[in-house]
Design a protein around this motif. Structure first.
Motif, mmCIF file in Angstrom:
data_model
loop_
_atom_site.group_PDB
_atom_site.id
_atom_site.type_symbol
_atom_site.label_atom_id
_atom_site.label_comp_id
_atom_site.label_asym_id
_atom_site.label_seq_id
_atom_site.Cartn_x
_atom_site.Cartn_y
_atom_site.Cartn_z
ATOM 1 N N THR A 44 0.826 -1.206 0.000
ATOM 2 C CA THR A 44 0.000 0.000 0.000
ATOM 3 C C THR A 44 0.860 1.255 0.000
ATOM 4 N N ALA A 45 1.880 1.280 0.851
ATOM 5 C CA ALA A 45 2.758 2.454 0.901
ATOM 6 C C ALA A 45 3.465 2.666 -0.428
ATOM 7 N N THR A 46 3.898 1.574 -1.036
ATOM 8 C CA THR A 46 4.615 1.670 -2.304
ATOM 9 C C THR A 46 3.693 2.085 -3.441
ATOM 10 N N ALA A 47 2.512 1.491 -3.494
ATOM 11 C CA ALA A 47 1.584 1.769 -4.585
ATOM 12 C C ALA A 47 1.014 3.170 -4.530
ATOM 13 N N LEU A 48 0.811 3.686 -3.322
ATOM 14 C CA LEU A 48 0.165 4.993 -3.164
ATOM 15 C C LEU A 48 1.147 6.131 -2.933
ATOM 16 N N GLY A 49 2.371 5.825 -2.539
ATOM 17 C CA GLY A 49 3.253 6.893 -2.100
ATOM 18 C C GLY A 49 2.744 7.510 -0.817
ATOM 19 N N ALA A 50 2.119 6.670 0.025
ATOM 20 C CA ALA A 50 1.493 7.135 1.259
ATOM 21 C C ALA A 50 2.259 6.635 2.473
ATOM 22 N N VAL A 51 2.088 7.340 3.583
ATOM 23 C CA VAL A 51 2.577 6.864 4.874
ATOM 24 C C VAL A 51 1.516 5.913 5.433
ATOM 25 N N VAL A 52 1.927 4.699 5.758
ATOM 26 C CA VAL A 52 1.001 3.699 6.281
ATOM 27 C C VAL A 52 1.390 3.382 7.716
ATOM 28 N N VAL A 53 0.399 3.376 8.599
ATOM 29 C CA VAL A 53 0.624 3.069 10.008
ATOM 30 C C VAL A 53 -0.143 1.790 10.345
ATOM 31 N N ASN A 54 0.595 0.740 10.620
ATOM 32 C CA ASN A 54 0.060 -0.575 10.962
ATOM 33 C C ASN A 54 -0.133 -0.624 12.479
ATOM 34 N N VAL A 55 -1.372 -0.818 12.928
ATOM 35 C CA VAL A 55 -1.720 -0.646 14.341
ATOM 36 C C VAL A 55 -1.787 -1.993 15.059
ATOM 37 N N GLY A 56 -0.996 -2.152 16.107
ATOM 38 C CA GLY A 56 -1.014 -3.371 16.914
ATOM 39 C C GLY A 56 -1.941 -3.215 18.103
ATOM 40 N N TYR A 57 -3.220 -3.149 17.828
ATOM 41 C CA TYR A 57 -4.217 -2.947 18.880
ATOM 42 C C TYR A 57 -4.297 -4.169 19.805
ATOM 43 N N ARG A 58 -4.799 -3.945 21.023
ATOM 44 C CA ARG A 58 -4.916 -5.033 21.990
ATOM 45 C C ARG A 58 -6.002 -6.031 21.571
ATOM 46 N N LEU A 59 -5.794 -7.280 21.954
ATOM 47 C CA LEU A 59 -6.655 -8.370 21.510
ATOM 48 C C LEU A 59 -7.521 -8.909 22.644
ATOM 49 N N ALA A 60 -8.699 -9.358 22.258
ATOM 50 C CA ALA A 60 -9.599 -10.057 23.168
ATOM 51 C C ALA A 60 -9.132 -11.516 23.282
ATOM 52 N N PRO A 61 -9.587 -12.251 24.301
ATOM 53 C CA PRO A 61 -10.479 -11.832 25.387
ATOM 54 C C PRO A 61 -9.753 -11.150 26.541
ATOM 55 N N GLN A 62 -8.414 -11.188 26.534
ATOM 56 C CA GLN A 62 -7.686 -10.515 27.623
ATOM 57 C C GLN A 62 -7.994 -9.026 27.644
#
Length: 334
Positions: A106-124
């Motif tokens: 995506t970053a390469t194709a768009l020339g965009a800054v991409v932020v991949n988010v490591g959000y917290r997971l359930a069920p914890q």
């Protein structure tokens, strides 16, 4: 039940049973092992990647993110569009590696800054932790837009599976709060409605990757005993939102043989009726998350459609066509 899968997907359908989310730890290990068996895609030399701990919600830990930024000549007047990416995994599995290849492309194709988010997971970490992490990263990206070379008015949110549900919920939340708002939402195979009352949610009990039983397990892990009941917030299940007016333009894609198909179709239709510019794609012969199947023409087309939608929405400058790469095998109260 026999399903009329796309010819190139049919062989994969038999090899991709649903991940058993009844045991979250086992599901994570199953996904992790499949993920690590495939090498990560090589990163272009002109793509800068960094891992950052973003300040989380009040009283919560930092949110790990991975930033992908194309390297370009210094230009004090230039700014790039940005994409916030939320990986899939049914609220229970997935991490920064899950979306790595998609973010590189995506970053390469768009020339965009991409932020991949490591959000917290359930069920914890059940609802609303993932959404609060997403909200914190959205505001961090806006606050850091100058240092990252990002135009804060051109931030799109992109999600797959549960990540699409989080992206949709983030758009609802941002609409109600002052400050930064996404300019576009791309929802791929979205999980949006915990009630599981649609025809597709009832019918597909034997489909690859995701079936009715595992969908119910996911929602239970995310919301506990409240899942399916009368008192669920639309920020947890955006399909329950009464009013979709004023949300950012959307691209929604669904697969034919997917328990989540009808809730995606219904959400897109409601966005249209609410006056939100919306592009809807229904791909016949497909199953949940099949865009990651290598070599299938329809999977490549699904990925190309997403990039085209993002390019139009973010007004990226014209670029040379980028070949679609082969994917690897697959505390705030609301």
């Amino acid at each position: 039940m026999v399903h009329a899968y796309d010819r190139e997907l049919a062989a994969w359908a038999a090899m991709l049973p649903p991940v058993d989310h009844s045991d979250p730890d086992s599901a994570r290990e199953q996904v992790r092992q499949a993920q690590y068996q495939q090498p990560l895609r090589s990163v272009p030399e002109d793509l800068w990647i960094a891992e950052v701990d973003v300040p989380g919600p009040v009283g919560a830990p930092a949110v790990p993110v991975r930033v992908y930024a194309p390297v370009r000549p210094a230009d004090p007047w230039a700014s790039s569009p940005a994409v916030l990416y939320f990986h899939g995994g049914g609220f229970v599995t997935g991490d920064l590696e899950s979306g790595h290849d998609e973010c590189v492309w995506t970053a390469t194709a768009l020339g965009a800054v991409v932020v991949n988010v490591g959000y917290r997971l359930a069920p914890q970490h059940p609802y609303p932790h993932a959404l609060m992490d997403a909200h914190a990263v959205l505001y961090w990206l806006s606050a850091q837009s100058e240092s990252l070379g990002v135009d804060p008015n051109r931030i799109a949110v992109v999600g797959e599976d549960a990540g699409a549900g989080i992206a949709a919920a983030l758009c609802l939340l941002a609409r109600e709060r002052t400050g930064v708002r996404p300019c576009f939402q791309l929802l791929a195979d979205p999980l949006l409605d915990d009630r599981l009352t649609s025809p597709s949610a009832r019918q597909f009990t034997d489909t690859p990757v995701l079936d009715r039983v595992q969908t119910a397990n996911m929602w239970f892990h995310y919301m506990g005993a409240a899942a399916g009941g009368p008192d669920v917030s639309p920020y947890a299940a955006p399909g329950r939102a009464d009013d979709l007016a004023g949300l950012p333009p959307a691209h929604v894609s669904v697969c034919e043989f997917d328990p989540a198909r009808d809730e995606g179709l219904a959400y897109a239709e409601r966005l249209i009726r609410a006056g939100v510019p919306t592009e809807l794609h229904h791909y016949p012969g497909t199953f949940h998350s099949c865009a990651s199947v290598p070599g299938a023409e329809i999977a490549l087309r699904m990925r190309e459609d997403r990039i085209r939608a993002l390019r139009r929405a973010l007004c990226a400058p014209p670029l040379q066509p980028v070949p679609v790469p082969e994917p690897p095998v697959p505390h705030t109260s609301l």
